[in-house]
Write a protein that holds these residues in place. Structure first.
Motif, PDB file in Angstrom:
ATOM      1  N   LEU A 197       2.789   3.380  16.639  1.00  0.00           N
ATOM      2  CA  LEU A 197       3.108   4.382  15.603  1.00  0.00           C
ATOM      3  C   LEU A 197       2.353   4.169  14.300  1.00  0.00           C
ATOM      4  CD1 LEU A 197       6.983   4.164  16.032  1.00  0.00           C
ATOM      5  CD2 LEU A 197       5.517   5.995  16.844  1.00  0.00           C
ATOM      6  N   PRO A 223      -0.640   1.380  12.119  1.00  0.00           N
ATOM      7  CA  PRO A 223      -0.870   2.144  10.889  1.00  0.00           C
ATOM      8  C   PRO A 223      -1.420   3.550  11.144  1.00  0.00           C
ATOM      9  CG  PRO A 223      -2.586   0.484  11.171  1.00  0.00           C
ATOM     10  CD  PRO A 223      -1.609   0.268  12.278  1.00  0.00           C
ATOM     11  N   LEU A 228       5.947  -0.796  17.205  1.00  0.00           N
ATOM     12  CA  LEU A 228       5.461  -0.270  15.925  1.00  0.00           C
ATOM     13  C   LEU A 228       3.972   0.059  16.013  1.00  0.00           C
ATOM     14  CD1 LEU A 228       5.718   0.355  12.902  1.00  0.00           C
ATOM     15  CD2 LEU A 228       5.116  -2.021  12.458  1.00  0.00           C
ATOM     16  N   LEU A 282       0.709   4.851   0.642  1.00  0.00           N
ATOM     17  CA  LEU A 282      -0.067   5.977   1.155  1.00  0.00           C
ATOM     18  C   LEU A 282       0.844   7.066   1.737  1.00  0.00           C
ATOM     19  CD1 LEU A 282      -2.725   7.349   2.094  1.00  0.00           C
ATOM     20  CD2 LEU A 282      -2.674   5.873   4.097  1.00  0.00           C
ATOM     21  N   THR A 283       1.683   6.689   2.710  1.00  0.00           N
ATOM     22  CA  THR A 283       2.453   7.685   3.466  1.00  0.00           C
ATOM     23  C   THR A 283       3.452   8.434   2.584  1.00  0.00           C
ATOM     24  OG1 THR A 283       2.240   6.286   5.401  1.00  0.00           O
ATOM     25  CG2 THR A 283       3.938   7.973   5.496  1.00  0.00           C
ATOM     26  N   TYR A 296      -7.095  19.736  15.903  1.00  0.00           N
ATOM     27  CA  TYR A 296      -5.973  20.202  15.073  1.00  0.00           C
ATOM     28  C   TYR A 296      -6.494  20.874  13.822  1.00  0.00           C
ATOM     29  CZ  TYR A 296      -7.058  15.711  12.857  1.00  0.00           C
ATOM     30  OH  TYR A 296      -7.711  14.652  12.264  1.00  0.00           O
ATOM     31  N   THR A 337      -1.138   6.556  14.317  1.00  0.00           N
ATOM     32  CA  THR A 337      -0.445   6.746  15.593  1.00  0.00           C
ATOM     33  C   THR A 337      -1.468   6.736  16.734  1.00  0.00           C
ATOM     34  OG1 THR A 337      -0.588   9.160  15.580  1.00  0.00           O
ATOM     35  CG2 THR A 337       1.356   8.180  14.502  1.00  0.00           C
ATOM     36  N   LEU A 397       0.848  -1.197   0.000  1.00  0.00           N
ATOM     37  CA  LEU A 397       0.000   0.000   0.000  1.00  0.00           C
ATOM     38  C   LEU A 397       0.880   1.241   0.000  1.00  0.00           C
ATOM     39  CD1 LEU A 397      -3.010   1.110   0.506  1.00  0.00           C
ATOM     40  CD2 LEU A 397      -2.264   1.355   2.869  1.00  0.00           C
ATOM     41  N   GLN A 403      -1.797   8.905  19.024  1.00  0.00           N
ATOM     42  CA  GLN A 403      -2.386  10.228  19.192  1.00  0.00           C
ATOM     43  C   GLN A 403      -3.504  10.477  18.176  1.00  0.00           C
ATOM     44  OE1 GLN A 403       0.810   9.500  18.889  1.00  0.00           O
ATOM     45  NE2 GLN A 403       1.873  10.252  20.696  1.00  0.00           N
ATOM     46  N   MET A 404      -3.272  10.078  16.928  1.00  0.00           N
ATOM     47  CA  MET A 404      -4.286  10.350  15.906  1.00  0.00           C
ATOM     48  C   MET A 404      -5.522   9.480  16.090  1.00  0.00           C
ATOM     49  SD  MET A 404      -3.059  12.908  14.551  1.00  0.00           S
ATOM     50  CE  MET A 404      -4.264  13.282  13.299  1.00  0.00           C
ATOM     51  N   GLY A 433       2.832  12.923   5.928  1.00  0.00           N
ATOM     52  CA  GLY A 433       2.746  12.147   7.172  1.00  0.00           C
ATOM     53  C   GLY A 433       1.314  11.764   7.464  1.00  0.00           C
ATOM     54  N   THR A 434       0.932  11.988   8.695  1.00  0.00           N
ATOM     55  CA  THR A 434      -0.413  11.653   9.142  1.00  0.00           C
ATOM     56  C   THR A 434      -1.497  12.447   8.402  1.00  0.00           C
ATOM     57  OG1 THR A 434       0.392  11.041  11.309  1.00  0.00           O
ATOM     58  CG2 THR A 434      -1.844  11.839  11.214  1.00  0.00           C
ATOM     59  N   LEU A 484       8.150   4.793   3.764  1.00  0.00           N
ATOM     60  CA  LEU A 484       7.744   3.779   4.745  1.00  0.00           C
ATOM     61  C   LEU A 484       6.752   2.780   4.142  1.00  0.00           C
ATOM     62  CD1 LEU A 484       7.438   6.161   7.829  1.00  0.00           C
ATOM     63  CD2 LEU A 484       9.118   4.333   7.578  1.00  0.00           C
ATOM     64  N   ILE A 485       6.980   2.382   2.901  1.00  0.00           N
ATOM     65  CA  ILE A 485       6.055   1.472   2.226  1.00  0.00           C
ATOM     66  C   ILE A 485       6.558   0.029   2.386  1.00  0.00           C
ATOM     67  CG2 ILE A 485       4.856   0.945   0.056  1.00  0.00           C
ATOM     68  CD1 ILE A 485       4.331   3.802   1.383  1.00  0.00           C
ATOM     69  N   SER A 486       5.827  -0.740   3.154  1.00  0.00           N
ATOM     70  CA  SER A 486       6.268  -2.099   3.483  1.00  0.00           C
ATOM     71  C   SER A 486       6.013  -3.063   2.340  1.00  0.00           C
ATOM     72  CB  SER A 486       5.558  -2.582   4.742  1.00  0.00           C
ATOM     73  OG  SER A 486       5.886  -1.715   5.799  1.00  0.00           O
TER      74      SER A 486
HETATM   75  C1  LIG Z   1       7.680  -0.121   9.915  1.00  0.00           C
HETATM   76  C2  LIG Z   1       6.665   0.769   9.264  1.00  0.00           C
HETATM   77  C3  LIG Z   1       5.916   0.272   8.229  1.00  0.00           C
HETATM   78  C4  LIG Z   1       5.014   1.101   7.562  1.00  0.00           C
HETATM   79  N1  LIG Z   1       4.359   0.609   6.463  1.00  0.00           N
HETATM   80  C5  LIG Z   1       3.578   1.447   5.730  1.00  0.00           C
HETATM   81  C6  LIG Z   1       2.999   1.005   4.491  1.00  0.00           C
HETATM   82  O1  LIG Z   1       3.140  -0.168   4.103  1.00  0.00           O
HETATM   83  N2  LIG Z   1       2.294   1.892   3.755  1.00  0.00           N
HETATM   84  C7  LIG Z   1       2.113   3.183   4.134  1.00  0.00           C
HETATM   85  O2  LIG Z   1       1.477   3.947   3.405  1.00  0.00           O
HETATM   86  N3  LIG Z   1       2.649   3.644   5.308  1.00  0.00           N
HETATM   87  C8  LIG Z   1       3.373   2.808   6.105  1.00  0.00           C
HETATM   88  N4  LIG Z   1       3.945   3.258   7.274  1.00  0.00           N
HETATM   89  C9  LIG Z   1       3.756   4.668   7.676  1.00  0.00           C
HETATM   90  C10 LIG Z   1       2.887   4.865   8.911  1.00  0.00           C
HETATM   91  O3  LIG Z   1       1.543   4.630   8.608  1.00  0.00           O
HETATM   92  C11 LIG Z   1       3.157   6.285   9.409  1.00  0.00           C
HETATM   93  O4  LIG Z   1       4.496   6.315   9.902  1.00  0.00           O
HETATM   94  C12 LIG Z   1       2.213   6.727  10.482  1.00  0.00           C
HETATM   95  O5  LIG Z   1       0.914   6.854   9.962  1.00  0.00           O
HETATM   96  C13 LIG Z   1       2.628   8.077  11.086  1.00  0.00           C
HETATM   97  O6  LIG Z   1       2.943   9.013  10.113  1.00  0.00           O
HETATM   98  P1  LIG Z   1       4.337   9.809  10.199  1.00  0.00           P
HETATM   99  O7  LIG Z   1       5.388   8.803  10.444  1.00  0.00           O
HETATM  100  O8  LIG Z   1       4.496  10.676   9.010  1.00  0.00           O
HETATM  101  O9  LIG Z   1       4.193  10.678  11.517  1.00  0.00           O
HETATM  102  P2  LIG Z   1       3.825  12.220  11.629  1.00  0.00           P
HETATM  103  O10 LIG Z   1       2.555  12.484  10.906  1.00  0.00           O
HETATM  104  O11 LIG Z   1       5.019  13.048  11.283  1.00  0.00           O
HETATM  105  O12 LIG Z   1       3.554  12.361  13.192  1.00  0.00           O
HETATM  106  C14 LIG Z   1       4.629  12.460  14.124  1.00  0.00           C
HETATM  107  C15 LIG Z   1       4.043  12.541  15.525  1.00  0.00           C
HETATM  108  O13 LIG Z   1       3.198  13.700  15.653  1.00  0.00           O
HETATM  109  C16 LIG Z   1       1.922  13.309  16.132  1.00  0.00           C
HETATM  110  N5  LIG Z   1       0.906  14.176  15.546  1.00  0.00           N
HETATM  111  C17 LIG Z   1       0.833  14.621  14.262  1.00  0.00           C
HETATM  112  N6  LIG Z   1      -0.262  15.358  14.098  1.00  0.00           N
HETATM  113  C18 LIG Z   1      -0.903  15.394  15.289  1.00  0.00           C
HETATM  114  C19 LIG Z   1      -2.126  15.975  15.768  1.00  0.00           C
HETATM  115  N7  LIG Z   1      -2.897  16.688  14.959  1.00  0.00           N
HETATM  116  N8  LIG Z   1      -2.467  15.763  17.054  1.00  0.00           N
HETATM  117  C20 LIG Z   1      -1.678  15.029  17.876  1.00  0.00           C
HETATM  118  N9  LIG Z   1      -0.528  14.447  17.492  1.00  0.00           N
HETATM  119  C21 LIG Z   1      -0.150  14.630  16.219  1.00  0.00           C
HETATM  120  C22 LIG Z   1       1.759  11.867  15.668  1.00  0.00           C
HETATM  121  O14 LIG Z   1       0.796  11.174  16.450  1.00  0.00           O
HETATM  122  C23 LIG Z   1       3.173  11.340  15.877  1.00  0.00           C
HETATM  123  O15 LIG Z   1       3.345  10.997  17.230  1.00  0.00           O
HETATM  124  C24 LIG Z   1       4.809   2.447   7.995  1.00  0.00           C
HETATM  125  C25 LIG Z   1       5.523   2.918   9.106  1.00  0.00           C
HETATM  126  C26 LIG Z   1       6.457   2.116   9.725  1.00  0.00           C
HETATM  127  C27 LIG Z   1       7.241   2.672  10.882  1.00  0.00           C
END
Ligand SMILES: Cc1cc2nc3c(=O)[nH]c(=O)nc-3n(C[C@H](O)[C@H](O)[C@H](O)COP(=O)(O)OP(=O)(O)OC[C@H]3O[C@@H](n4cnc5c(N)ncnc54)[C@H](O)[C@@H]3O)c2cc1C
Length: 388
Positions: free
Chosen positions: A365, A367, A362, A126-127, A388, A369, A124, A371-372, A132-133, A157-159
């Motif tokens: 954090l 799929p 993991l 997406l990220t 937010y 986080t 997938l 917090q979200m 990010g989120t 971060l696409i697995s």
């Molecule tokens: C091992 C691994 C495998 C993954 N595999 C996939 C995959 O296959 N496909 C894919 O698409 N993605 C994948 N991801 C991505 C994963 O879904 C994202 O890392 C996750 O959704 C968080 O996004 P970010 O890392 O950009 O964090 P950020 O969005 O940068 O957030 C950083 C921190 O800020 C906090 N934060 C941000 N906004 C707010 C808010 N409004 N209120 C409170 N807190 C907030 C977050 O909760 C977090 O603690 C993977 C991640 C990892 C680590």
């Protein structure tokens, strides 16, 4: 919703126990240490029919639901496989299988579902690094060009992208500043991989080293219109049917990891004596494990309720988010206290708890986080102002 498993569901659990027997913690310790993909495990999942559990029989699948898929994931995870018991099925059966089942047209289903059942891996996309989120802020664009779309952008971060033959890719087809509202303008595509326009680079990470997670650079990728998944510009609404089951998958993974770690901690606590009595007789060790066990069981009920709703086609986003928060916290506590129970041995690779600790981390954090998920519950369940 019944609390008793049907004969068919009991068979899934029993088959998952059988598969898990061949892939003990030592197997995963070595795969993780050597960064090796578990080819034989993936073959066993395909042979057992697990990859196609929710796929209708006419495409070669098991004709069951997400509920049964979660039973298989949870059992594999809790019996011996750790997060791997959920991970690979989530990438292919949830990202590929459920996305297609919910939103694919007949041609797309005929083409991809039989392949998925036979083990063609999916991922997938997406990220993104700059979104990010905040998914609605993704920068990867798909621009119409006759009967094709031209895609440019970067995913991170696409697995499984290093091995996958298919990707569900989320793009912007209408720029954010031209969209009637923020949630309009995303579109999903099925991308056949490998493709010279898609450069995949693995990223070193903390755990789950038997599977790679990658940066993906997309440069002038030409996607035929027939690979548009669902309606153009409505992708945000469609992808939720994949993200909710993904959350449920990681909920059973967290609970399953907790069950596995508690099982091993209890075995150790019964036989380890340092002041004459088994260490498991001390409430300082016993109560946290008992508390984690109670929380895991509570989280399981909510997770299976959310899958039951999903299989009935009913809204399940609130339940999926709440299940994820509850399961992730319970699993995290269980593994943490299992490590305490092992004392210094818990820090060594040989006892496996340190690997499960890296895996359960993991789930706080991804799929979504912690917090979200809480922000979603605050807004959509409690009706509080968006934070937010
Ligand atoms: C091992 C691994 C495998 C993954 N595999 C996939 C995959 O296959 N496909 C894919 O698409 N993605 C994948 N991801 C991505 C994963 O879904 C994202 O890392 C996750 O959704 C968080 O996004 P970010 O890392 O950009 O964090 P950020 O969005 O940068 O957030 C950083 C921190 O800020 C906090 N934060 C941000 N906004 C707010 C808010 N409004 N209120 C409170 N807190 C907030 C977050 O909760 C977090 O603690 C993977 C991640 C990892 C680590």
């Amino acid at each position: 919703m019944s609390f008793e498993l049907t004969p068919e569901q009991k068979m899934i659990v029993s088959a998952a126990c059988d598969v898990a027997k061949d892939f003990d913690p030592e197997y995963w310790r070595n795969r993780d240490k050597n960064h090796e993909f578990p080819d034989d495990f993936w073959k066993a999942l395909v042979d057992a029919g697990f990859v196609g559990i929710p796929v209708p029989e006419k495409y070669g699948g098991g004709g069951m639901g997400l509920y049964e898929m979660l039973l298989a994931m949870e059992t594999l995870t809790s019996e011996s496989c750790g997060l791997a018991g959920t991970w690979f099925l989530c990438l292919t059966s949830v990202f590929g299988g459920l996305s297609l089942l919910k939103h694919g047209n007949e041609d797309q289903k005929d083409k991809y579902l039989p392949r998925i059942v036979k083990g063609t891996e999916f991922c997938l996309g997406l990220t993104e690094p700059d979104a990010g989120t905040n998914t609605l802020n993704i920068q990867t664009t798909a621009v119409e060009d006759g009967d094709h779309f031209i895609v440019n952008g970067r995913k991170t971060l696409i697995s499984g992208a290093d091995r996958a033959k298919g990707m569900v890719l989320i793009t912007r087809t209408t720029p954010l500043d031209k969209a009637p509202k923020k949630t309009i303008g995303l579109s999903l595509f099925l991308v056949d991989l490998p493709n010279p326009a898609v450069e995949v680079t693995p990223i070193e990470k903390h755990g789950i080293n038997y599977s790679k997670t990658c940066d993906v650079y997309i440069s002038d990728l030409k996607i035929p219109r027939e690979n548009l998944l669902g309606e153009k510009d409505k992708g945000w609404y469609l992808i939720l049917d994949t993200l909710n089951p993904e959350r449920m998958s990681f909920s059973v993974a967290a609970g399953g990891l907790g069950i596995l770690a508690i099982k091993k901690a209890v075995e150790h606590a019964k036989q380890r004596k340092v002041f004459g009595a088994p260490i498991g007789s001390y409430q300082a060790l016993q109560f946290p494990l008992a508390e984690a066990k109670a929380k895991i069981e509570a989280a399981r009920l909510l997770t299976y309720k959310s899958a039951w709703l999903y299989d009935k086609g009913q809204p399940c986003g609130a339940e999926a988010a709440m299940a994820k928060v509850a399961a992730e916290e319970a699993g995290y506590q269980a593994v943490y206290h299992a490590m305490q129970t092992f004392g210094g041995y818990g820090y060594t690779v040989e006892y496996d708890v340190e690997r499960w600790w890296r895996e359960v981390n993991l789930i706080r954090l991804a799929p979504v986080t912690h917090q979200m998920a809480l922000a979603f519950i605050g807004e959509h369940v409690l009706g509080l102002p968006k934070s937010y």
